[in-house]
Design an enzyme around this catalytic site. Structure first.
Site, short mmCIF file in Angstrom:
data_model
loop_
_atom_site.label_atom_id
_atom_site.label_comp_id
_atom_site.label_asym_id
_atom_site.label_seq_id
_atom_site.Cartn_x
_atom_site.Cartn_y
_atom_site.Cartn_z
N ASP A 35 0.84 -1.20 0.00
CA ASP A 35 0.00 0.00 0.00
C ASP A 35 0.87 1.25 0.00
O ASP A 35 0.55 2.24 -0.65
CB ASP A 35 -0.89 0.03 1.24
CG ASP A 35 -1.95 -1.07 1.19
OD1 ASP A 35 -1.92 -1.85 0.22
OD2 ASP A 35 -2.78 -1.12 2.12
N TYR A 38 2.15 1.97 -3.40
CA TYR A 38 1.05 2.52 -4.22
C TYR A 38 0.87 4.00 -3.90
O TYR A 38 0.79 4.84 -4.80
CB TYR A 38 -0.25 1.74 -3.96
CG TYR A 38 -1.39 2.22 -4.82
CD1 TYR A 38 -1.65 1.64 -6.05
CD2 TYR A 38 -2.20 3.29 -4.41
CE1 TYR A 38 -2.68 2.08 -6.86
CE2 TYR A 38 -3.23 3.75 -5.22
CZ TYR A 38 -3.46 3.14 -6.44
OH TYR A 38 -4.48 3.62 -7.24
N ASP A 39 0.80 4.32 -2.60
CA ASP A 39 0.60 5.71 -2.18
C ASP A 39 1.71 6.61 -2.70
O ASP A 39 1.47 7.75 -3.08
CB ASP A 39 0.53 5.81 -0.65
CG ASP A 39 -0.74 5.18 -0.12
OD1 ASP A 39 -1.66 4.96 -0.93
OD2 ASP A 39 -0.79 4.88 1.09
N GLU A 115 -25.09 -17.98 -13.45
CA GLU A 115 -24.26 -17.08 -12.64
C GLU A 115 -25.01 -16.75 -11.36
O GLU A 115 -26.23 -16.75 -11.36
CB GLU A 115 -24.05 -15.73 -13.37
CG GLU A 115 -23.49 -15.84 -14.74
CD GLU A 115 -23.81 -14.61 -15.61
OE1 GLU A 115 -24.32 -13.60 -15.08
OE2 GLU A 115 -23.56 -14.68 -16.81
N LYS A 117 -26.88 -14.44 -8.77
CA LYS A 117 -27.61 -13.19 -8.93
C LYS A 117 -27.20 -12.28 -7.78
O LYS A 117 -27.51 -12.57 -6.62
CB LYS A 117 -29.10 -13.44 -8.92
CG LYS A 117 -29.94 -12.21 -9.13
CD LYS A 117 -31.38 -12.62 -9.37
CE LYS A 117 -32.26 -11.41 -9.59
NZ LYS A 117 -32.25 -10.43 -8.50
N ASP A 119 -27.29 -9.25 -5.34
CA ASP A 119 -28.39 -8.41 -4.87
C ASP A 119 -27.85 -7.00 -4.64
O ASP A 119 -27.39 -6.65 -3.56
CB ASP A 119 -28.94 -9.00 -3.57
CG ASP A 119 -30.34 -8.49 -3.30
OD1 ASP A 119 -30.93 -7.87 -4.20
OD2 ASP A 119 -30.84 -8.70 -2.18
N TYR A 227 -21.95 -8.26 -16.07
CA TYR A 227 -22.49 -9.48 -16.69
C TYR A 227 -23.16 -9.22 -18.02
O TYR A 227 -23.78 -10.11 -18.58
CB TYR A 227 -23.46 -10.17 -15.74
CG TYR A 227 -24.45 -9.21 -15.10
CD1 TYR A 227 -25.42 -8.57 -15.86
CD2 TYR A 227 -24.39 -8.92 -13.74
CE1 TYR A 227 -26.32 -7.68 -15.29
CE2 TYR A 227 -25.28 -8.03 -13.15
CZ TYR A 227 -26.24 -7.41 -13.93
OH TYR A 227 -27.11 -6.52 -13.37
N LYS A 315 -34.86 -17.89 -7.99
CA LYS A 315 -34.75 -17.30 -6.66
C LYS A 315 -34.56 -18.39 -5.61
O LYS A 315 -35.32 -19.35 -5.58
CB LYS A 315 -36.02 -16.50 -6.33
CG LYS A 315 -36.16 -15.20 -7.11
CD LYS A 315 -35.11 -14.21 -6.67
CE LYS A 315 -35.36 -12.82 -7.18
NZ LYS A 315 -36.34 -12.06 -6.48
N CYS A 409 -48.40 0.23 30.52
CA CYS A 409 -47.39 0.59 29.53
C CYS A 409 -46.00 0.40 30.15
O CYS A 409 -45.73 0.90 31.24
CB CYS A 409 -47.58 2.04 29.10
SG CYS A 409 -46.19 2.65 28.13
N CYS A 412 -44.39 4.13 30.60
CA CYS A 412 -44.88 5.18 31.50
C CYS A 412 -45.74 4.62 32.63
O CYS A 412 -46.12 5.35 33.54
CB CYS A 412 -45.64 6.24 30.72
SG CYS A 412 -47.21 5.65 30.06
N CYS A 427 -51.04 2.41 24.58
CA CYS A 427 -50.83 3.31 25.70
C CYS A 427 -51.40 4.64 25.24
O CYS A 427 -51.09 5.11 24.15
CB CYS A 427 -49.34 3.46 25.98
SG CYS A 427 -48.96 4.92 26.95
N CYS A 432 -46.22 9.93 27.24
CA CYS A 432 -45.47 8.72 27.55
C CYS A 432 -44.09 8.84 26.92
O CYS A 432 -43.97 9.10 25.72
CB CYS A 432 -46.22 7.51 26.99
SG CYS A 432 -45.18 6.05 26.82
S1 IVH Z 1 -28.59 -10.37 -16.37
C1 IVH Z 1 -32.02 -8.55 -19.21
N1 IVH Z 1 -27.05 -11.34 -14.49
O1 IVH Z 1 -30.99 -8.79 -11.20
C2 IVH Z 1 -31.53 -8.37 -17.83
N2 IVH Z 1 -28.68 -9.74 -13.88
O2 IVH Z 1 -33.87 -9.21 -10.98
C3 IVH Z 1 -30.20 -9.02 -17.74
N3 IVH Z 1 -28.65 -9.12 -11.52
O3 IVH Z 1 -31.95 -6.54 -13.71
C4 IVH Z 1 -29.75 -9.10 -16.39
N4 IVH Z 1 -26.98 -10.42 -10.94
O4 IVH Z 1 -29.96 -5.89 -12.04
C5 IVH Z 1 -28.06 -10.50 -14.78
N5 IVH Z 1 -25.59 -12.26 -12.95
C6 IVH Z 1 -26.59 -11.43 -13.24
C7 IVH Z 1 -27.20 -10.61 -12.26
C8 IVH Z 1 -28.26 -9.78 -12.62
C9 IVH Z 1 -27.86 -9.53 -10.52
C10 IVH Z 1 -29.75 -8.13 -11.36
C11 IVH Z 1 -29.94 -7.21 -12.53
C12 IVH Z 1 -31.29 -7.58 -13.07
C13 IVH Z 1 -31.98 -8.04 -11.84
C14 IVH Z 1 -33.21 -8.87 -12.15
#
Ligand code: IVH
Length: 673
Positions: A35, A38-39, A115, A117, A119, A227, A315, A409, A412, A427, A432
């Site tokens: 680091d 880098y700095d 892949e 997903k 969040d 992606y 999901k 309560c 109070c 209450c 309170c």
């Molecule tokens: S492909 C046509 N790949 O999940 C839309 N989406 O619930 C193509 N997301 O809109 C999306 N990981 O914001 C894709 N590996 C992944 C993802 C991913 C998270 C999100 C993305 C999407 C939403 C749908």
């Protein structure tokens, strides 16, 4: 001159070198220099840039230091940012495969990728001639917000891409997310400062990106994963795996797992693998995304309204965990409702530590027979707060204790009331302490007066010190009152006083929400502000005047009327004004405001429209109309799509006009009403 040329070359080398090390550190997680080194290089670059004024477009120094914005500009997406259809079981994934084959008219096995997903928050990065020029949020899919300055602070985002296989214009799609560990650390820090905690890593990431001041985003640890891509011209890949390899070569961070599967059986195996591994991921994955690998096939499958036919999001079932209830405590809210809260033996569920869970109401405790000492299954689904699903009665020892609703309560000591037939225990004492504290928290909250720094912990402290007993006390606080308190130092005291001062300029809608009038949430506050110009116009308002507003029901009308008929309340409002509160009402600001094409009209939607319902409702609201959920005499129009429900009969019987989605569009464009 020659010297200048030498310096420029040094700058170019330093930028190349620093960007490479940034990539090693933030994308590969495998740094090759310390680091400190880098700095040192970074400082040298900064020095040379200042000396020569030569700052390359992809210089790492550009990541920081941009000034705060007034507001986010809008950005149109070249290709709409789509969402995904969901599958909640393996059977639904098999059904997806059958649909794909049917659509393509083939029995052959299809190649898919799988892949995780992520969040997080969907982001589009636009590179022109290899330079990152714009980063935008999804927004409504067609148009998002320009968050370039903020996204540039994320170190894994490449500022430039190069090589002969770089299209001159390309949009990269991905997700910005926060790791669970960083999310928990951020929440701890926020709690320490008396700020509200984020409900989950996704909200934390979204909240961090949607900051007008990029230095706030820079202070948060955010990550990117890419992606997807689209380009108006020729693209150097023809499949999802080809794209992923290209992204990898261009140093974009790619999903932790990308499985190429021949046929749907292999897809199911990959889904199982990801589901098993997800507990070990540093980030929150709420599912896995299955995509048809070949881009030609993707094109042939096309898009259905807002979702591609070539992909589906599987999901995962909600996260569950087993733990013990240590205690059930009654908790008093701002309206006096006393709800049971279970204090749990801390348990990690889906990467988040859970130590309390609301039990909603006392009837539910009885119905589910939840006792202190019980072993219970707790579920945390998406952004929902954890809740107790069931009691494992086999694990009872006989020492469990039942709880009954409190008679007094807990805050109070006054006797509580439980109106006949209602599940709420209340209450009723207005002063309170628990209610007062909750009311003040609500008053100061983000959607209310938005006083940063006046969150849970600080309200409790200021209350216990006797400094705030009422909204008006907030505006009497002085820095001297704060500095001597345990949680405050010179700077934090000053910050809070500044935030309080800033909140004095507010809008009527915010103030109405902040007051915490029963049944008046954000939406009702906005509706009231559209119909009453000043707060004084509401003084002694009669319920009928409120009920005349479309969408306002009897309950809200009565509550608003009661609130504004109470002399004590009116005195508080007058006092707030004397303390310097300045309330404006942009809904009545005539200067430059165009009249909405749907002003004052109420619409109900039925059947399937070409756009998702939420979006049509948004269209109506933006143009001054009121979307409502059920047809009544107050409805002006019923917008009917395909397969309309019973609402159409009701509309006809009440003489409400029935129109099509196209008619609605015409009205907005300025056609006849
Ligand atoms: S492909 C046509 N790949 O999940 C839309 N989406 O619930 C193509 N997301 O809109 C999306 N990981 O914001 C894709 N590996 C992944 C993802 C991913 C998270 C999100 C993305 C999407 C939403 C749908």
């Amino acid at each position: 001159m020659e010297d200048d040329g030498k310096k420029k070359r040094e700058i170019e080398n330093l930028v190349r070198e620093l960007n490479y090390h940034c990539y090693r550190y933030y994308v590969l997680d495998d740094p090759v220099i310390s680091d400190e080194e880098y700095d040192r290089l970074y400082r040298r670059l900064k020095e040379l840039e200042e000396e020569t004024g030569y700052v390359l477009p992809d210089s790492p120094t550009r990541r920081v230091g941009a000034p705060p914005l007034q507001k986010f500009e809008k950005v149109k997406h070249r290709d709409p940012m789509l969402s995904l259809d969901n599958a909640f079981s393996h059977e639904e994934v098999l059904e997806f495969d059958r649909r794909v084959k049917r659509h393509l008219g083939t029995d052959n096995e299809i190649e898919y990728t799988v892949e995780p997903k992520y969040d997080g928050l969907a982001i589009e990065l636009t590179y022109r001639d290899g330079i990152l020029t714009t980063a935008s949020t999804r927004g409504d899919g067609f148009e998002g917000e320009n968050v370039t300055q903020n996204i540039m602070t994320i170190k894994s985002v490449p500022l430039a891409i190069n090589g002969p296989d770089t299209p001159s214009l390309i949009d990269i799609r991905g997700e910005v997310y926060m790791n669970i560990e960083d999310f928990e650390a951020l929440n701890n820090e926020r709690e320490g400062r008396g700020e509200p905690a984020f409900a989950n890593p996704r909200n934390a990431a979204a909240g961090s990106v949607r900051q007008l001041d990029p230095s706030i985003t820079a202070a948060r640890t955010l990550h990117l994963v890419c992606y997807g891509a689209s380009a108006p011209g020729k693209i150097p890949f023809s499949s999802q795996t080809g794209l992923i390899n290209w992204l990898k070569r261009k140093r974009f961070p790619i999903p932790l797992i990308v499985r190429l599967c021949r046929g749907i059986e292999e897809v199911i195996k990959a889904l199982q693998e990801i589901e098993e591994k997800r507990e070990t991921f540093p980030f929150e994955a709420d599912g896995a995304v299955v995509k048809v690998n070949d881009f030609d096939l993707q094109r042939r499958l096309g898009v259905k309204t807002r979702e591609p036919r070539w992909a589906i999001a599987y999901k995962f079932p909600a996260h569950q965990g087993t733990t013990r209830i240590l205690e059930i405590i009654p908790s008093v809210g701002r309206t006096g409702a006393i709800t049971p809260v279970a204090m749990l033996e801390p348990v990690r569920i889906g990467g988040v530590t859970v130590s309390r869970s609301t039990l909603h109401n006392w009837d539910e405790v009885e119905r589910k027979d939840i006792r202190i000492g019980d072993t219970v299954v707790v579920e945390r689904a998406g952004d929902v707060i954890p809740h107790v699903i069931k009691v494992i009665t086999d694990r009872r020892t006989g020492n469990e204790k039942r709880v009954t609703p409190p008679e007094f309560c807990p805050a109070c000591g006054s006797r509580v009331v439980r109106p006949e037939g209602e599940v709420v225990v209340r209450c009723q004492r207005l002063d309170c302490p628990a209610q007062v504290r909750e009311r003040i928290k609500h008053f100061a909250s983000r959607n209310g007066m938005d006083i940063e720094g006046l969150g849970e912990k600080n309200v409790e402290l200021l209350y216990s010190e006797g400094l705030i007993r009422h909204f008006t006390d907030i505006y009497k606080l002085r820095k001297e009152d704060l500095v001597s308190l345990p949680r405050f130092a010179e700077k934090s005291a000053e910050n809070l006083i500044t935030a309080i001062g800033r909140s004095k300029n507010t809008t009527l809608a915010r103030l109405l929400y902040a007051l915490g009038i029963i049944h008046v949430g954000e939406y009702a506050s906005k509706l009231l502000a559209r119909n009453f110009k000043e707060i004084e116009d509401l003084y002694h308002v009669r319920p009928e005047a409120i009920e005349r507003i479309p969408q306002m029901g009897e309950k809200i009308a009565r509550s608003v009327s009661d609130f504004f008929s109470d002399e004590e309340n009116l005195k508080t409002l007058d006092e707030l004004r004397e303390l310097g509160l300045r309330v404006t009402n942009p809904d009545f600001d005539d200067s430059g405001k165009e009249e909405g094409a749907l002003d004052g009209l109420t619409f109900v939607i039925t059947g399937t429209l070409p756009l998702p319902r939420k979006e049509v409702e948004g269209m109506i609201s933006r143009n001054g109309g009121h979307p409502a959920s059920s047809v009544s005499r107050k409805t002006d129009y019923l917008v009917a799509g395909e397969n309309p429900g019973a609402k159409i009969e009701k509309a006809r019987s009440l003489g409400v006009k029935v129109i099509s989605f196209e008619d609605l569009q015409k009205m907005i464009k300025g056609g006849s009403r």
